[in-house]
Motif scaffolding. Structure first.
Motif, short mmCIF file in Angstrom:
data_model
loop_
_atom_site.label_atom_id
_atom_site.label_comp_id
_atom_site.label_asym_id
_atom_site.label_seq_id
_atom_site.Cartn_x
_atom_site.Cartn_y
_atom_site.Cartn_z
N ASP A 63 -5.99 -0.32 5.64
CA ASP A 63 -6.54 -1.50 4.96
C ASP A 63 -6.25 -2.78 5.74
N ARG A 85 -4.01 5.52 4.71
CA ARG A 85 -4.08 4.81 3.43
C ARG A 85 -2.68 4.55 2.90
N SER A 91 -0.97 10.40 0.83
CA SER A 91 -0.79 9.74 2.12
C SER A 91 -0.08 10.64 3.13
#
Length: 200
Positions: A63, A85, A91
């Motif tokens: 992100d 992520r 994850s």
């Protein structure tokens, strides 16, 4: 590409205050690095400090690095970011799927196990994902200490060249014989200069 990145960032580090590397890279094949994290400059100095043969890539937040086009360009062409992520669950499974084939192919995956950059110079507790990854993929784990980068590029601050930076490379560790807490202790020892005693 690894050699190009290495020499590019060596040049950048030299112009930003200089870089001193102690210790020796002793791994042939895949490895996981755990390092303290206080600055985006940490990534630059690790690329400069490690030999091109290490084929370094960085596990980092998708992100942050891939939501902005300029950062995406830097991440893919100048650094070698493995996007992960931070939310939504799964994850670690994502990490294994992404990093496993690269480790098998002889790449080095850098993980900052604190999870975020320090703002006060302290080293937070290490998360266990790096140790799990090294165990599951059958590769050694290498503690590394980075110093001086926060003086050049502090979190939330501006670029201030002229401050010397240092990287202390530790010895490879069998991931089955260590823990996240012990690796944190090893990075602390490297940072305070006790790495000579550890290597003896």
């Amino acid at each position: 590409m690894s050699a190009l990145r290495h020499w590019l960032w060596r040049t950048v580090c030299a112009a930003s205050g200089g870089l001193t590397v102690t210790g020796r890279w002793q791994v042939r094949g895949g490895a996981v690095i755990v390092a303290n994290h206080a600055s985006h400059a940490d990534t630059a100095v690790l690329l400069a400090a490690l030999p091109p043969s290490a084929k370094v890539m960085f596990a980092a937040a998708a992100d942050y690095w891939f939501d902005v086009p300029a950062r995406r360009l830097i991440a893919t062409s100048l650094i070698g970011v493995l996007p992960l992520r931070r939310t939504g669950g799964g994850s670690y499974d994502d990490l294994v799927r992404a990093a496993g084939p690269l480790l098998k192919a002889g790449h080095t995956i850098v993980i900052y196990p604190e999870g975020t950059r320090s703002t006060d110079g302290s080293i937070a507790e290490f998360r266990s994902g790096a140790v799990r990854l090294a165990r599951d993929c059958g590769v050694p784990i290498v503690p590394v200490a980075v110093l001086g980068t926060a003086d050049v590029l502090p979190k939330g601050g501006t670029f201030t060249p002229g401050c010397p930076m240092r990287v202390h490379l530790g010895d490879p560790v069998d991931p089955h014989q260590t823990t996240a807490a012990r690796l944190r202790d090893a990075v602390l020892a490297l940072r305070t200069g006790e790495h000579h005693a550890l290597a003896a």
